[in-house]
Design a protein around this motif. Structure first.
Motif, mmCIF file in Angstrom:
data_model
loop_
_atom_site.group_PDB
_atom_site.id
_atom_site.type_symbol
_atom_site.label_atom_id
_atom_site.label_comp_id
_atom_site.label_asym_id
_atom_site.label_seq_id
_atom_site.Cartn_x
_atom_site.Cartn_y
_atom_site.Cartn_z
ATOM 1 N N ASP A 84 -28.538 -9.022 38.760
ATOM 2 C CA ASP A 84 -26.995 -8.099 39.069
ATOM 3 C C ASP A 84 -26.137 -7.120 37.649
ATOM 4 N N VAL A 85 -26.607 -5.886 37.919
ATOM 5 C CA VAL A 85 -26.566 -4.893 36.674
ATOM 6 C C VAL A 85 -25.181 -4.709 37.011
ATOM 7 N N ASP A 86 -24.385 -4.976 38.265
ATOM 8 C CA ASP A 86 -23.390 -4.778 38.127
ATOM 9 C C ASP A 86 -21.675 -5.853 38.742
ATOM 10 N N GLY A 87 -22.439 -7.042 38.408
ATOM 11 C CA GLY A 87 -21.649 -8.084 38.794
ATOM 12 C C GLY A 87 -21.001 -8.589 39.765
ATOM 13 N N ASP A 88 -21.558 -7.593 40.959
ATOM 14 C CA ASP A 88 -21.598 -7.916 42.563
ATOM 15 C C ASP A 88 -22.060 -9.010 43.016
ATOM 16 N N SER A 89 -22.561 -10.159 42.540
ATOM 17 C CA SER A 89 -23.350 -11.454 42.021
ATOM 18 C C SER A 89 -24.814 -11.119 43.189
ATOM 19 N N LEU A 90 -25.540 -9.643 43.651
ATOM 20 C CA LEU A 90 -26.769 -9.969 44.202
ATOM 21 C C LEU A 90 -27.552 -9.068 42.844
ATOM 22 N N TYR A 91 -28.982 -9.593 43.523
ATOM 23 C CA TYR A 91 -29.869 -9.787 41.976
ATOM 24 C C TYR A 91 -30.469 -7.656 42.358
ATOM 25 N N ASP A 92 -30.173 -6.942 41.520
ATOM 26 C CA ASP A 92 -30.906 -5.379 41.912
ATOM 27 C C ASP A 92 -32.387 -5.525 41.229
ATOM 28 N N VAL B 269 -36.480 1.791 23.975
ATOM 29 C CA VAL B 269 -34.920 2.031 24.520
ATOM 30 C C VAL B 269 -34.456 0.877 24.716
ATOM 31 N N LEU B 270 -33.226 0.879 24.310
ATOM 32 C CA LEU B 270 -32.103 -0.081 24.577
ATOM 33 C C LEU B 270 -31.017 -0.103 25.098
ATOM 34 N N PHE B 271 -30.531 -0.187 25.802
ATOM 35 C CA PHE B 271 -28.952 0.507 27.308
ATOM 36 C C PHE B 271 -28.170 -0.230 26.847
ATOM 37 N N GLU B 272 -27.171 -0.508 26.388
ATOM 38 C CA GLU B 272 -26.275 -1.065 26.518
ATOM 39 C C GLU B 272 -25.776 -0.830 27.899
ATOM 40 N N ASN B 273 -25.308 -2.095 28.530
ATOM 41 C CA ASN B 273 -24.312 -1.817 30.232
ATOM 42 C C ASN B 273 -23.122 -2.177 30.280
ATOM 43 N N ASP B 274 -22.157 -1.396 30.735
ATOM 44 C CA ASP B 274 -20.806 -1.014 30.643
ATOM 45 C C ASP B 274 -20.432 -2.583 31.676
ATOM 46 N N GLY B 275 -21.052 -3.417 32.447
ATOM 47 C CA GLY B 275 -20.520 -4.189 33.349
ATOM 48 C C GLY B 275 -20.549 -3.845 34.969
#
Length: 638
Positions: A106-114, A177-183
């Motif tokens: 869940d990359v954007d916090g909407d409780s759905l799995y991307d 590559v390491l990416f940091e997620n902004d939420g």
């Protein structure tokens, strides 16, 4: 290896029967289609295999009255995997053909799995779940395509415990590559600052907290040098002609790397300091804690030699103890998973063996369940040919029983383990097959027959044959009257031809893609679009299950390394949260517990990596989910 000396020419009108869109026949006016191999025994025997499997329905003691349907079209996902030329036009036996991973979070916090798909050429893709099995491509806005790099796999993990999944991607000699997620699903490349931008022949990436400091560390498996410095299409480094003999040349070894998370999004290579100096030709690894000391141990695959089990010594050192537990290992190991096969609360070990199968000549489809052959490769005398399955005994020892329980198949890559029929016993999906220039190979589904054996069920459950009977797809075009006239497929042709290769799966993940309470399968194919295999179990029955999402506080946020036990009125079920979802697929999805015929969940017990023991007795359902947050104090009851 198979010869490519004969090819089949398919008239354009036969394309539709081959599983291709009708429009393909008209593209650029071409009408010469070459299928490799010309006579495909894998395709010719599909109907017989299906009849034989249908005849076994009576021996199943578990539910199989449901099916999977490939709903990739309705999902909206149009990702297409593209391989380098060394696995297509200029095919050679090189490690590029191991394919790429697929992961979910869940990359954007909407409780759905991307979903994040990795490819070799053309750029990776991130697909946002819109709910109900529908997805939208958000790769560009997320900034995670890496279109200029040859990818291998990726892992989602919350490296900074801020509540959102960050992303690590491995490549072939183009820098990891390491990416940091902004939420909110936007990612920033922090690879160099973090100290994890190693450039080599990397493959799997496993996040785990080896020193129990609450921060996820990272283990990156490196295969070994299998390319030259020359580059080809897409900037891909050209593979060595003798790549599969690389394990015989120490100068080609490429040590895997253990990175310790120092906090502040910085990592340090501690491989030598911890004694974890693994030179295996390794594509993947997994964690386990079968000695129950709380510290996660590491099992590292070797695709051309002995696997290695490293025991964690109090978060300070790793000691190699393979022989004490696994005196023989599969010679050509590719996929691995520890799970509780027979519900005795002890982890068992399944390892798939791809490269032993590749040493055989003329192995026919109806012989694929046997492992009665010898690997005629130097140094393989003390290895197991084919898959290996180790059952953990009461005294902690392991017994190899792969033939006895039906754990063998052919051309296997990844293992995805989950309870597909929600009966309380975990089943297995094995991404299998080869592709061009080999015959068609099937994916395998092992249904767990109540911890006694595995039963083959890919035809019973609709996984095989594939959607619309597809077995081959366009692989590459060749200008036989010009630049490509020396290719073997151009023999007898002086026009432009399209070469067809067999379809094949490399990796998979299992989770509830549409939120209906049963488990679905998403694959990453080789040179094709994914399969989105949606289960209709909830349409046929009302499965009893509990989905458990862990949220660490003192432990790592993902709860990786926790042990969870669900107790019902019919028995108990145990899972170790390793975040392993399949070959090249590492992502911390919720733990799914099928509950069989249980009518009540009495408790959920969690032993967190911090050592905190927590028991939950409220808010439990036999058809739902629960989020369990680690208490910040000592053990809690709730």
């Amino acid at each position: 290896m198979m010869s490519m000396t004969r090819f089949a020419v398919i008239p354009a009108l036969a394309l539709f029967a081959a599983g291709l869109p009708a429009a393909f026949a008209q593209e650029d006016g071409r009408d010469t289609i070459i299928q490799v191999p010309p006579v495909d025994s894998g395709v010719n025997l599909l109907e017989l295999r299906q009849r034989n499997q249908e005849a076994t329905r009576g021996i199943f003691d578990v539910p199989i009255g449901f099916r999977f349907n490939d709903q990739v079209a309705s999902s909206g996902i149009d990702f297409h995997h593209e391989s380098v030329d060394d696995s297509a036009k200029y095919w050679k036996p090189v490690h590029y053909d191991h394919g790429n991973g697929v992961i979910a979070a869940d990359v954007d916090g909407d409780s759905l799995y991307d979903l994040y798909f990795v490819t070799q050429l053309g750029g990776n893709q991130l697909w946002k779940s819109l709910g109900n099995g529908r997805f939208e491509n958000i790769t560009e806005s997320a900034g995670v395509a890496l279109a200029d790099r040859v990818g291998v796999t990726a892992s989602f993990a919350d490296i900074d415990n801020d509540g959102d999944p960050d992303l690590f991607v491995t490549t072939v000699r183009m820098g990891n590559v390491l990416f940091e997620n902004d939420g909110e699903g936007k990612f920033t490349d922090i690879s160099s600052k973090a100290g994890v931008d190693y450039s080599g022949h990397s493959s799997g990436a496993v996040f785990f907290d080896y020193d129990l400091d609450g921060l996820l560390d990272l283990f990156v498996t490196n295969v070994g040098r299998y390319t030259h410095d020359e580059t080809g299409r897409g900037g891909a480094y050209v593979g060595m002609g003798d790549a599969f003999e690389g394990h015989l040349f120490p100068e080609r070894f490429e040590r895997s790397i253990l990175y310790r998370n120092l906090g502040g999004n910085r990592f340090e290579d501690v491989s030598a300091a911890t004694g974890l100096t693994d030179d295996s030709w390794s594509g993947d690894a997994t964690i386990v804690d079968f000695n129950r000391d709380g510290y996660p141990d590491l099992y590292v695959l070797n695709m051309q030699g002995d696997d290695h089990y490293y025991e964690n010594q109090g978060g300070k050192k790793f000691v190699e103890k393979t022989a004490a537990h696994f005196p023989k290992t599969s010679w050509g190991a590719m996929g691995v998973n520890f799970f509780d096969f027979n519900n005795d609360a002890r982890e068992d070990l399944l390892v798939t063996d791809m490269h032993s199968d590749m040493t055989l000549e003329g192995f026919e489809p109806l012989e694929e369940k046997t492992k009665n052959y010898e690997v005629k490769v130097k140094g393989a005398e003390n290895n197991i040919p084919g898959n290996s399955f180790w059952i953990q005994q009461e005294d902690g020892s392991f017994e190899e029983v792969s033939d006895l329980v039906g754990a063998e198949n052919y051309w296997p890559w990844g293992i995805s383990v989950a309870d597909l029929n929600a009966d309380g016993f975990e089943d297995v999906f094995l991404a299998s097959s080869m592709n061009y220039p080999f015959r068609y190979g099937i994916n395998s589904v092992f249904i767990n027959n109540r911890g006694e054996s595995f039963l083959d069920a890919e035809f019973l459950l609709g996984v095989e044959p594939r959607r619309d009977g597809r077995t081959h797809a366009p692989l590459f075009d060749a200008d036989c009257g010009g630049a490509d006239k020396e290719l073997e497929v151009c023999e007898g042709h002086d026009d432009r031809v399209t070469v067809m290769g067999a379809l094949g799966t490399r990796s998979s993940i299992i989770f509830d893609i549409d939120g209906d309470g049963d488990l679905d399968i998403v694959t990453n194919e080789f040179n094709d679009g994914p399969q989105v295999l949606v289960s209709n179990l909830t349409d046929k029955a009302k499965p009893r299950y509990l989905s458990v999402k862990l949220v660490g506080t003192e432990s790592n946020r993902d709860g990786i390394g926790a042990r969870v036990t669900v107790t019902t009125d019919k028995g108990s079920y145990s899972r170790y949260h390793d975040a392993t979802s399949g070959y090249l697929s590492h992502c911390p999805l919720p733990l799914y517990f099928g509950l069989g015929d249980a009518t009540k969940v009495e408790s959920v017990e969690v032993t967190w990596p911090s050592g905190t023991e927590q028991t939950v007795t409220r808010g439990l359902s036999t058809a739902g989910s629960i989020e369990i947050v680690e208490p910040e104090a000592a053990a809690a009851q709730g």
